[in-house]
Motif scaffolding. Structure first.
Motif, PDB file in Angstrom:
ATOM      1  N   THR A 265      45.750  -7.351  12.650  1.00  0.00           N
ATOM      2  CA  THR A 265      44.389  -6.978  12.263  1.00  0.00           C
ATOM      3  C   THR A 265      44.324  -6.493  10.812  1.00  0.00           C
ATOM      4  O   THR A 265      43.303  -6.622  10.155  1.00  0.00           O
ATOM      5  CB  THR A 265      43.864  -5.860  13.181  1.00  0.00           C
ATOM      6  N   TYR A 266      45.418  -5.933  10.306  1.00  0.00           N
ATOM      7  CA  TYR A 266      45.407  -5.391   8.944  1.00  0.00           C
ATOM      8  C   TYR A 266      45.475  -6.494   7.885  1.00  0.00           C
ATOM      9  O   TYR A 266      45.285  -6.246   6.708  1.00  0.00           O
ATOM     10  CB  TYR A 266      46.590  -4.429   8.734  1.00  0.00           C
ATOM     11  N   LEU A 267      45.786  -7.732   8.332  1.00  0.00           N
ATOM     12  CA  LEU A 267      46.172  -8.751   7.351  1.00  0.00           C
ATOM     13  C   LEU A 267      45.040  -9.119   6.388  1.00  0.00           C
ATOM     14  O   LEU A 267      45.262  -9.208   5.179  1.00  0.00           O
ATOM     15  CB  LEU A 267      46.694 -10.000   8.062  1.00  0.00           C
ATOM     16  N   LYS A 268      43.862  -9.321   6.948  1.00  0.00           N
ATOM     17  CA  LYS A 268      42.736  -9.742   6.081  1.00  0.00           C
ATOM     18  C   LYS A 268      42.518  -8.738   4.947  1.00  0.00           C
ATOM     19  O   LYS A 268      42.357  -9.132   3.789  1.00  0.00           O
ATOM     20  CB  LYS A 268      41.464  -9.884   6.916  1.00  0.00           C
ATOM     21  N   ALA A 269      42.539  -7.472   5.293  1.00  0.00           N
ATOM     22  CA  ALA A 269      42.315  -6.439   4.271  1.00  0.00           C
ATOM     23  C   ALA A 269      43.454  -6.442   3.256  1.00  0.00           C
ATOM     24  O   ALA A 269      43.240  -6.264   2.054  1.00  0.00           O
ATOM     25  CB  ALA A 269      42.209  -5.073   4.938  1.00  0.00           C
ATOM     26  N   LEU A 270      44.640  -6.689   3.757  1.00  0.00           N
ATOM     27  CA  LEU A 270      45.821  -6.695   2.898  1.00  0.00           C
ATOM     28  C   LEU A 270      45.775  -7.853   1.902  1.00  0.00           C
ATOM     29  O   LEU A 270      46.177  -7.737   0.752  1.00  0.00           O
ATOM     30  CB  LEU A 270      47.050  -6.836   3.807  1.00  0.00           C
TER      31      LEU A 270
ATOM     32  N   ASP B  61      40.971  -8.073  -5.176  1.00  0.00           N
ATOM     33  CA  ASP B  61      39.969  -8.423  -6.191  1.00  0.00           C
ATOM     34  C   ASP B  61      40.596  -8.187  -7.561  1.00  0.00           C
ATOM     35  O   ASP B  61      40.840  -7.052  -7.961  1.00  0.00           O
ATOM     36  CB  ASP B  61      38.733  -7.542  -5.987  1.00  0.00           C
ATOM     37  N   LEU B  62      40.872  -9.293  -8.259  1.00  0.00           N
ATOM     38  CA  LEU B  62      41.568  -9.176  -9.545  1.00  0.00           C
ATOM     39  C   LEU B  62      40.778  -8.336 -10.554  1.00  0.00           C
ATOM     40  O   LEU B  62      41.357  -7.772 -11.483  1.00  0.00           O
ATOM     41  CB  LEU B  62      41.859 -10.563 -10.117  1.00  0.00           C
ATOM     42  N   ASN B  63      39.456  -8.295 -10.344  1.00  0.00           N
ATOM     43  CA  ASN B  63      38.643  -7.501 -11.285  1.00  0.00           C
ATOM     44  C   ASN B  63      38.969  -6.013 -11.221  1.00  0.00           C
ATOM     45  O   ASN B  63      38.675  -5.268 -12.143  1.00  0.00           O
ATOM     46  CB  ASN B  63      37.149  -7.700 -10.982  1.00  0.00           C
TER      47      ASN B  63
ATOM     48  N   ASN C 175      46.314 -17.839 -12.044  1.00  0.00           N
ATOM     49  CA  ASN C 175      46.070 -16.393 -11.986  1.00  0.00           C
ATOM     50  C   ASN C 175      46.642 -15.822 -10.688  1.00  0.00           C
ATOM     51  O   ASN C 175      45.915 -15.326  -9.838  1.00  0.00           O
ATOM     52  CB  ASN C 175      44.567 -16.104 -12.065  1.00  0.00           C
ATOM     53  N   GLU C 176      47.954 -15.900 -10.543  1.00  0.00           N
ATOM     54  CA  GLU C 176      48.560 -15.484  -9.290  1.00  0.00           C
ATOM     55  C   GLU C 176      49.457 -14.264  -9.508  1.00  0.00           C
ATOM     56  O   GLU C 176      50.597 -14.390  -9.968  1.00  0.00           O
ATOM     57  CB  GLU C 176      49.369 -16.648  -8.697  1.00  0.00           C
ATOM     58  N   ILE C 177      48.911 -13.124  -9.175  1.00  0.00           N
ATOM     59  CA  ILE C 177      49.750 -11.924  -9.246  1.00  0.00           C
ATOM     60  C   ILE C 177      49.853 -11.249  -7.883  1.00  0.00           C
ATOM     61  O   ILE C 177      50.541 -10.251  -7.722  1.00  0.00           O
ATOM     62  CB  ILE C 177      49.246 -10.917 -10.318  1.00  0.00           C
ATOM     63  N   GLY C 178      49.171 -11.821  -6.870  1.00  0.00           N
ATOM     64  CA  GLY C 178      49.236 -11.261  -5.516  1.00  0.00           C
ATOM     65  C   GLY C 178      50.671 -11.289  -5.011  1.00  0.00           C
ATOM     66  O   GLY C 178      51.377 -12.272  -5.173  1.00  0.00           O
ATOM     67  N   GLY C 179      51.101 -10.185  -4.426  1.00  0.00           N
ATOM     68  CA  GLY C 179      52.447 -10.127  -3.849  1.00  0.00           C
ATOM     69  C   GLY C 179      53.570 -10.142  -4.864  1.00  0.00           C
ATOM     70  O   GLY C 179      54.742 -10.231  -4.492  1.00  0.00           O
TER      71      GLY C 179
ATOM     72  N   LEU D 187      51.160  -1.816  -5.924  1.00  0.00           N
ATOM     73  CA  LEU D 187      50.404  -2.466  -4.847  1.00  0.00           C
ATOM     74  C   LEU D 187      51.221  -3.593  -4.220  1.00  0.00           C
ATOM     75  O   LEU D 187      51.847  -4.389  -4.934  1.00  0.00           O
ATOM     76  CB  LEU D 187      49.115  -3.085  -5.406  1.00  0.00           C
ATOM     77  N   VAL D 188      51.220  -3.636  -2.918  1.00  0.00           N
ATOM     78  CA  VAL D 188      51.735  -4.817  -2.213  1.00  0.00           C
ATOM     79  C   VAL D 188      50.524  -5.386  -1.503  1.00  0.00           C
ATOM     80  O   VAL D 188      50.090  -4.898  -0.464  1.00  0.00           O
ATOM     81  CB  VAL D 188      52.839  -4.434  -1.213  1.00  0.00           C
ATOM     82  N   LYS D 189      49.934  -6.389  -2.115  1.00  0.00           N
ATOM     83  CA  LYS D 189      48.608  -6.796  -1.696  1.00  0.00           C
ATOM     84  C   LYS D 189      48.324  -8.206  -2.189  1.00  0.00           C
ATOM     85  O   LYS D 189      49.012  -8.731  -3.058  1.00  0.00           O
ATOM     86  CB  LYS D 189      47.585  -5.839  -2.325  1.00  0.00           C
ATOM     87  N   GLY D 190      47.274  -8.794  -1.630  1.00  0.00           N
ATOM     88  CA  GLY D 190      46.835 -10.106  -2.098  1.00  0.00           C
ATOM     89  C   GLY D 190      47.525 -11.227  -1.356  1.00  0.00           C
ATOM     90  O   GLY D 190      48.270 -11.006  -0.403  1.00  0.00           O
ATOM     91  N   LEU D 191      47.233 -12.424  -1.829  1.00  0.00           N
ATOM     92  CA  LEU D 191      47.902 -13.587  -1.254  1.00  0.00           C
ATOM     93  C   LEU D 191      49.106 -13.933  -2.114  1.00  0.00           C
ATOM     94  O   LEU D 191      49.055 -13.787  -3.339  1.00  0.00           O
ATOM     95  CB  LEU D 191      46.938 -14.773  -1.221  1.00  0.00           C
ATOM     96  N   PRO D 192      50.180 -14.374  -1.522  1.00  0.00           N
ATOM     97  CA  PRO D 192      51.298 -14.827  -2.347  1.00  0.00           C
ATOM     98  C   PRO D 192      50.890 -16.074  -3.107  1.00  0.00           C
ATOM     99  O   PRO D 192      49.869 -16.690  -2.776  1.00  0.00           O
ATOM    100  CB  PRO D 192      52.384 -15.131  -1.316  1.00  0.00           C
TER     101      PRO D 192
END
Lengths: 214, 957
Positions: free
Chosen positions: B596-601, B605-607, B799-803, B813-818
Motif C-alpha cells: 500500500t505504501y508503494l504509490k506514495a513512495l 515531484d521533481l519540482n 531527468n531520472e534521479i528517482g532511487g 530521500l529514497v523515493k521515486g521511480l527507478p
C-alpha cells in the motif's frame, strides 16, 4: 633447466609455479609430492610454492618442516642446489632453518593482495643476476603473515653478508623489519620471498626472471 | 501349530527373561529358535564379541531350545523378511516371530511390513519399562488389519540385559539374572567390566511422541504434517520428521517460489545443464564447459559473520566441484546496514569479508569480483551471496591436466557402495536449512549452534581428491552435503537416479559422542561429500582419497526400491520414499498484493527537489565518491587473493567485470554479479530488469558476450502478500530481461524470510552473469589510455534521479521511480559495445551506474593517471543533477583514439552518441556545461576520496 615444484597438502600456487617455469620460461617442470623421501635425479632447482601447507594450523610452515620430503630438500640445499620458497614456501624455509628470521602476522592484521614495488638489493646471485642493483620491479603479494622479523645480530649478519635480496619500495605493506621482502642464505643458493614472482600474467612480467636461474 | 518361532535379538547377554519368554510360547510351535543378530563390528558402540554372545546362548539353552547363527553368518545386518525367507525354506510355514514391545513399536518402519504380516504370526512380549498401551494404539493402524499378532501381557520376570550389565560392571552378584553357566562365563572373562561396555542408551528422540509444538518447531504446518502422514501411510518418527522438515523448507524445496521460477528461460544454445543439479553448466565450445552458481548464506552470517560467510563460500565451491568442475573463481555479493552509522554493520562487514577471504585464500580460489551495498534495510539482516565458477570437460575429450569430466549428483546401480568422504559429522548446523527459512529475531542469537564451522584446508584436499577420483571413471555420482547434510544429498541423489539408498548412521564418522540418527541425518558439518562408486572399485577410490588424507568410509549402498532407508546398527531409524522428500513438498501459490505504501513512495515531484547549482557540482561529486555504495571496494578485494591460479587477466577495479583466461585452453570468460535493491524496492519489476541488464552490460563492457545467468533471490516472508508481490514482480522483470538479452538461468538459490525486527529487507535479486569472449582482443578495461583520445557518451540521459544514490546522499530521500530501462535498447547497446571492442575501435569502455556520469569519469582516470576535459550541452528540460549524477540506464562512456574516430562514428551511427570531451595528460578533471565551468580539479584528490572512503570508515588507512 630441470625444476621440481613441491606439493604439500594445502599448497595452492604449485600449478601456477609449474605454469610459469614450464609454459612461460620453457623449462622442464614437475611436481614432487610431499610424502616422497627423495628428490628426482638431476634436479637443478626446487620451488616451495605458496599456499597453506597442512592448513597452516599451528603456525605458517611449522608442520611442513616435518614433511617426509624436507630432509631431502635440506640435503639438496646444503649441497649447493638452488631452492626458492615463495610466500608459504618462504615461511617453510625459515621454519626449517634454511633461512634466517621469521614471518609474523601483517601489521594491520589483514590479508593483503595487490601489486607492490620491490627493490632489488643484491643483484649478483643466480636469482637476481638479470636485474640491476636498486632496480624497482612490480610483483604481486598475497599473504596474511609476511612481516619479516629477525633479531639485531641476525640483521647485521644479513647486511654484512649481502643476504637481503629485496625490500619493499615506498609503501611497506606488512610492516616488515627494514622493509625486507626476501632474503638469501649465506651461500646465496636459497632464496625466500613473500611476493609471488610466478604471478606473471598481471601488470608486469618483471618478476618472472627470478625463477629463470640458469 | 507353527513350524518354528524365531526369537531374534542381540542376546548381549542372554538372561532368564529370554528363557522365560521362550518357555511361555513353546506350546505354540514345533520349535523355538534363538537367532542372535549380526552387529556391525564398526558400529560406534563397543560390544561383546560375536563368539561370546553365541557361547552364552549355547550355555543358556542347553538343548532346551535351538540356536541358529544364520543371521551372523550373513556378515551383514539382515532384514527380518530375509530371515523369514531363510527359515521358511528350511522348515516350511507358518512361522512365528517373537519380539519385544520396543522392537514391535518400530515394526511399521521395517522392510516390507505388509509382506511379513501376511506370512507369519507376530508374538509380542512385554519388557521392563515398556508401555503396552502404545502397542494397542499401534494395532489400530490399517496395516494390522487381519494380521495375526498376539500380545503376551505377562511381565512377571522383570529382567533386562542392561540391568545385568550394570550389575556386572559394579561387581554385584549377577546369578539371579541368568543361568549359572552364563554367569560364570561372564565372570571368568570379565565381560562388561568397563564402563563403555555398558552400552547404556542415550536419549533416543525417535521414541519421542510428536506433538503440535514439535511439528511447529520443525517449521512444518499442520497441513504439511498431514501430507507427510499420507505419503508415509503412517506417522513419521522424529528422525523422519526432521528429514522432511529440512527438505521441505523453502531453502531446499522452493515451495513458495517454484511457480515463479518456472517463468525463467532455462534452455539455450550454450546450456548443458539447467537448474536442478548441484550447479548448472554451459558448453563454451572446443570441449570446454563452465559450471557456475550463486547461493545465499544470509542468516548464518547475520548471527556469526565470520563462520557464516566462510562456510557460504565453502558450500558454493563444493556445489561446483560436485559437478566435476575445477573451481577457478569466486564472486561475492554483499549487503549490510549503513556502516557510517552502525557499529553492528561495521562488525558484520569486517568479519564477513574476513570469513570469505580466509576461506577462499586458503583453498586457492581467487575471489575476482562482486559488489557491496549498504542500506538501512539490511541492518540486522545482512546478505551474503557467494558465487563460484568452475571449469570442466563438456564431453569425453580431455582438455588439460587440471580438468576432468562432468559428474552428476545421482545414485544408481543397485549394490553400488555409498562412500562418505571428508570431515566427521558433528552437531553443528543442525537445522541450518530450516533456520534459513524463518525470520530473524533476538532469539536467533541463541541459535548459534545452527551455524556451521568451516575448514578450508579440508576443502582444498577434498577438491583435489574428488577431481583426481573423477578422472578414474569409477565414480557413479557425487554429492555435496550442504544444507540438510546427508538427508538432502542422498535423497536428491536417489531421486535423480530413480533408485533407493540405504545407509547405516553407525558407520558415519562422528566427532561428538552419542549422536542420534536424527542429529546425524540433519547435521550440516562442513567439507563432507558422498561418492557413489562402482561396486568392486571401492579400493581404487579409497586409494586416492587416502593419498589426500581424506577420511572415507562406506556407509551404505544403492537399492532398487526408491526408499531412503536409514539404519542405526542395523535397526531401521527412518524409511521414506526418496521422492516424497525431494518432489512431494507442497507447492504454494501465494497471494500477491502491491504494498500500500508503494504509490506514495514512487511519487516524486521533481519540482520539490532543488536542482544543483553549477558551483555545487564538485561538492556533490566529492560526497558521492566517498559514499560507501560508490567508493572503491579496494578495502574488500585487497583482503581476497584475487590472482591465484593466474587466470585473472584484469584485476578488480580495472574493468566493469572480472575477465579470466582459462588455463590450458584458448577460452576466456567474464563474470559479474549485480543487484540494486533500492531500485527493486521502488519498482521490483523494473529493478529486476535492471539487475539482469546491468550485470550483462558489465560483462559486455569487457568485450565478452553474456551467455547465461545464475541468480539468488533475497526477499522477505513470502507468506506476506506484499513480499510475495515483490518477488513475483522482480522475477517477471528478470525473466523478460533474460529472454531479450539471451541469458538463460542455469542455476540459483532462493532466500526468503529476510526480515529482521525492523521489517523486510529491500527486495534484492542478485544476478550473476557469465560472458564468453568470441574474439581474440584483450579484455577491455575502463581506464583512459592515451591523451588526445576522444571521449563519447553512448545512451540517452533523462531527468531520472528517482532511487538514485544522488537523491539518497544529497537529498536524503529514497523515493521515486527507478530509471526506466528498455530491453531492446539495452540489447542493441550491448551488441554494439562487443563489436566496438572486437574491432579495436575503442580504447576504454565504462558502464554508467551508481552516481552517474561524473563518477564514471573519475573511475576512468585512476589506472593511467590521465585526465579528462569534458564539455556537455543539454536541452533546457534536462536538470543539471540528472545530467551529472542521474542513473539513466543503457549508457556507457568510451574513449576512442583519433585514428579510429571515423570507424567508431560509423559503427555507432544507429545509437544515441555524443562526443563529450577528450583525454588529457595532466591528472585532472574539468567539466563545462553549456560553456560554463562546473568542475576543475585535480584527479588525485578525487581518487584519494574514492579509494580510501571505506577504509577510513572501517578505521584503517
Amino acid at each position: 633447466m630441470k625444476v621440481g615444484v613441491v606439493v604439500f597438502p594445502g599448497s595452492n600456487c604449485d600449478m601456477d609455479c609449474v605454469h610459469a617455469v614450464r609454459d612461460e620460461l620453457g623449462h622442464e617442470a614437475q611436481t614432487i609430492w610431499h610424502d616422497e623421501t627423495s628428490l628426482p635425479a638431476g634436479l637443478d632447482f626446487v620451488i616451495l610454492p605458496g599456499g597453506f601447507s597442512y592448513g597452516d594450523y599451528l603456525r605458517c610452515g611449522a608442520i611442513a618442516k616435518f614433511a617426509r620430503l624436507m630432509p631431502a630438500i635440506v640435503d639438496f640445499a646444503n649441497a649447493g642446489g638452488y631452492v626458492i620458497g615463495i610466500c608459504n614456501g618462504f615461511q617453510i624455509l625459515t621454519e626449517s632453518g634454511l633461512l634466517p628470521g621469521a614471518l609474523l602476522r601483517n601489521k594491520d592484521q589483514k590479508f593483503i593482495c595487490k601489486d607492490i614495488d620491490l627493490k632489488v638489493i643484491n643483484s649478483s646471485t643466480a636469482f637476481t643476476r638479470s636485474y640491476k642493483k636498486g632496480q624497482i620491479i612490480t610483483v604481486p603479494i598475497a599473504h596474511g603473515e609476511g612481516r619479516y622479523h629477525i633479531d639485531q645480530i641476525g640483521l647485521k649478519k644479513l647486511e654484512d653478508n649481502d643476504q637481503i635480496a629485496f625490500t619493499y619500495s615506498g609503501n611497506n605493506p606488512n610492516g616488515s623489519l627494514h622493509s625486507i621482502a626476501g632474503v638469501f642464505n649465506e651461500k646465496k643458493n636459497v632464496l625466500g620471498l613473500m611476493p609471488h614472482p610466478e604471478r606473471c600474467n598481471f601488470r608486469s612480467r618483471d618478476s618472472l626472471r627470478i625463477l629463470d636461474i640458469i | 501349530m507353527l513350524k518354528a518361532i524365531l526369537f531374534g535379538g542381540s542376546f548381549d547377554p542372554i538372561h532368564l527373561g529370554h528363557l522365560h519368554i521362550a518357555r511361555s510360547v513353546k506350546h505354540m510351535a514345533e520349535r523355538v529358535i534363538f537367532v542372535p543378530c549380526y552387529q556391525n563390528p564398526l558400529g560406534k558402540l563397543p560390544q561383546t564379541t560375536v563368539e561370546a554372545r553365541i557361547d552364552m546362548v549355547n550355555l543358556a539353552l542347553e538343548d532346551e531350545f535351538a540356536i541358529s547363527t544364520w543371521e551372523i553368518d550373513q556378515q551383514k545386518v539382515s532384514y527380518t523378511i530375509d530371515t523369514i525367507n531363510h527359515f521358511e525354506s528350511e522348515f516350511g510355514g507358518p512361522l512365528g516371530v517373537l519380539l519385544g514391545v520396543d522392537a514391535f513399536l518400530e515394526f511399521p518402519y521395517w522392510k516390507d511390513p505388509r509382506d511379513i504380516l501376511k506370512r507369519v504370526k507376530i508374538i509380542v512380549f512385554n519388557r521392563p519399562g515398556q508401555n503396552l498401551a502404545q502397542v494397542d494404539e499401534l494395532l489400530k493402524q490399517p496395516l494390522f488389519e487381519g494380521a495375526d499378532v498376539e500380545i503376551i501381557r505377562d511381565s512377571s520376570l522383570n529382567i533386562s540385559s542392561t540391568q545385568l550389565k550394570i550389575f556386572a560392571y559394579l561387581g554385584e552378584e549377577i546369578d539371579p539374572f541368568t543361568t549359572p553357566k552364563v554367569a560364570a562365563y561372564i565372570k571368568d572373562r570379565k565381560l562388561y567390566a568397563r564402563k563403555e561396555d555398558l552400552n547404556v542408551q542415550r536419549k533416543d528422540p525417535s521414541m519421542t511422541a510428536i506433538t503440535a509444538e514439535i511439528i511447529e518447531s520443525h517449521g512444518l504446518t499442520q497441513d504439511e504434517y498431514k501430507r507427510v502422514n499420507q505419503l508415509l501411510g503412517r506417522e513419521p518418527n522424529m528422525t523422519e520428521l526432521g528429514m522432511f522438515s529440512v527438505l521441505w523448507s523453502e531453502h531446499c524445496s522452493y515451495k513458495n517460489s517454484k511457480p515463479l521460477l518456472k517463468r525463467y528461460p532455462t534452455t539455450g544454445t550454450y546450456v548443458l545443464q539447467g537448474p536442478g543439479e548441484n550447479a548448472g553448466i554451459v558448453d563454451i565450445g572446443d570441449g570446454v564447459a563452465v559450471s557456475f552458481k550463486i547461493e545465499s548464506h544470509n542468516h548464518p552470517s547475520a548471527i556469526e559473520p565470520y563462520q557464516g560467510a566462510a562456510t557460504g563460500a565453502g558450500g558454493i565451491i563444493r556445489d561446483i566441484f560436485a559437478m566435476g568442475a575445477r573451481p577457478i573463481a569466486c564472486l561475492d555479493s554483499l549487503r549490510f546496514g549503513e556502516i557510517k552509522d552502525s557499529k553492528d554493520s561495521r562488525h558484520l562487514f569486517e568479519y564477513v569479508v574476513k570469513g570469505i577471504g580466509d576461506y577462499g585464500n586458503c583453498v586457492g580460489i581467487p575471489t575476482v569480483a562482486g559488489e557491496v551495498y549498504f542500506e538501512d534495510s539490511y541492518e540486522g539482516n545482512c546478505l551474503v551471496n557467494a558465487m563460484c565458477v568452475g571449469v570442466v570437460q563438456s564431453g569425453d575429450q580431455p582438455i588439460g591436466p587440471l580438468y576432468g569430466p562432468i559428474i552428476k549428483g545421482v545414485a544408481t546401480g543397485v549394490g553400488n557402495p555409498i562412500i562418505y568422504a571428508g570431515s566427521s559429522t558433528g552437531r553443528d548446523g543442525i537445522h541450518g536449512a530450516t533456520f534459513a527459512s524463518v525470520e530473524l529475531s533476538d532469539e536467533s542469537a541463541e541459535r548459534k549452534s545452527s551455524v556451521q564451522v568451516g575448514d578450508p584446508f579440508q576443502e582444498k584436499l577434498l577438491i583435489e581428491a574428488c577431481l583426481e577420483l573423477l578422472k578414474t571413471g569409477v565414480v557413479v555420482g557425487l554429492g555435496d552435503m550442504g544444507a540438510a547434510g546427508l538427508t538432502s544429498s542422498l535423497s536428491e541423489m536417489a531421486s535423480r537416479g530413480a533408485h533407493g539408498v540405504e545407509i547405516d548412521v553407525a558407520l558415519v564418522p562422528q566427532r561428538e559422542k552419542n549422536m542420534t540418527p536424527y542429529e546425524i541425518m540433519l547435521s550440516e558439518s562442513q567439507e563432507r561429500m558422498v561418492v557413489v562408486v562402482q561396486k568392486g572399485k571401492e579400493e581404487e577410490a579409497y586409494k586416492i582419497l587416502r593419498k589426500w588424507d581424506i577420511y572415507a568410509v562406506t556407509i551404505g549402498h544403492v537399492t532398487d526400491d526408491g526408499m531412503f532407508r536409514v539404519l542405526e546398527n542395523g535397526k531401521v531409524a527412518a524409511n521414506i520414499p526418496a521422492l516424497a522428500l525431494t518432489d512431494d513438498a507442497p507447492i504454494y501459490n501465494r497471494p500477491a498484493a502491491e504494498p500500500t505504501y508503494l504509490k506514495a513512495l514512487q511519487n516524486l515531484d521533481l519540482n520539490t527537489i532543488p536542482d544543483i547549482k553549477p558551483d555545487e557540482a564538485e561538492t556533490v561529486l566529492r560526497t558521492l565518491l566517498a559514499a560507501p555504495n560508490i567508493a572503491s571496494k579496494k578495502w574488500v578485494y585487497e583482503q581476497y587473493d584475487h590472482m591465484v591460479q593466474l587466470n585473472t587477466v584484469v584485476l578488480p577495479g580495472r574493468a566493469d567485470a572480472a575477465a579470466l583466461t582459462i588455463q590450458d585452453t584458448n577460452k576466456r570468460i567474464a563474470v559479474k554479479t549485480d543487484g540494486n535493491g533500492r531500485y527493486c524496492y521502488l519498482n521490483p519489476e523494473m529493478g529486476g530488469k535492471i539487475s539482469v541488464s546491468e550485470a550483462a552490460r558489465n560483462v559486455a563492457c569487457t568485450g565478452a558476450r553474456p551467455i547465461a545467468m545464475t541468480n539468488c533471490l533475497n526477499f522477505g516472508n513470502p507468506e506476506k502478500p506484499e513480499s510475495f508481490w515483490q518477488l513475483e514482480q522482480a522475477v517477471n522483470g528478470m525473466a523478460e530481461a533474460c529472454n531479450v538479452l539471451g541469458t538463460p538461468v542455469i542455476s540459483g538459490n532462493v532466500s526468503l524470510y529476510n526480515e529482521s525486527e525492523k521489517g523486510a529487507i529491500y527486495p534484492t535479486p542478485v544476478v550473476g552473469i557469465l560472458g564468453l569472449f568470441e574474439h581474440d582482443k584483450a579484455p577491455m578495461t575502463m581506464s583512459f589510455k592515451k591523451a588526445g583520445d576522444k571521449i563519447y557518451l553512448i545512451g540517452e540521459t533523462l531527468n531520472e534521479i528517482g532511487g538514485s544514490e544522488y537523491l539518497k546522499q544529497i537529498h536524503h530521500l529514497v523515493k521515486g521511480l527507478p530509471p526506466r530501462l528498455d530491453l531492446n535498447t539495452e540489447k542493441i547497446l550491448q551488441s554494439a559495445i562487443i563489436d566496438l571492442i572486437k574491432n579495436d575501435w575503442v580504447q576504454s569502455v565504462h558502464d554508467l551506474a551508481d552516481g552517474g556520469l561524473l563518477v564514471a569519469l573519475v573511475e576512468s582516470l585512476d589506472e593511467n593517471k590521465l585526465g579528462a576535459d569534458i564539455s556537455l550541452t543539454r536541452n533546457a528540460a534536462l536538470r543539471l543533477d540528472a545530467l551529472l549524477f542521474g542513473e539513466s540506464q543503457s549508457r556507457v562512456i568510451v574513449s576512442v583514439s583519433s585514428e579510429k574516430l571515423a570507424d567508431f562514428e560509423a559503427a555507432t551511427a544507429h545509437l544515441p552518441v555524443s562526443r563529450i570531451g577528450q583525454v588529457v595528460s595532466h591528472h585532472g578533471l574539468t567539466v563545462n556545461v553549456d560553456g560554463a565551468k562546473v568542475i576543475s580539479t585535480s584527479a588525485n584528490t578525487l581518487i584519494d576520496l574514492y579509494d580510501n572512503a571505506i577504509g577510513h570508515i572501517m578505521g584503517h588507512h
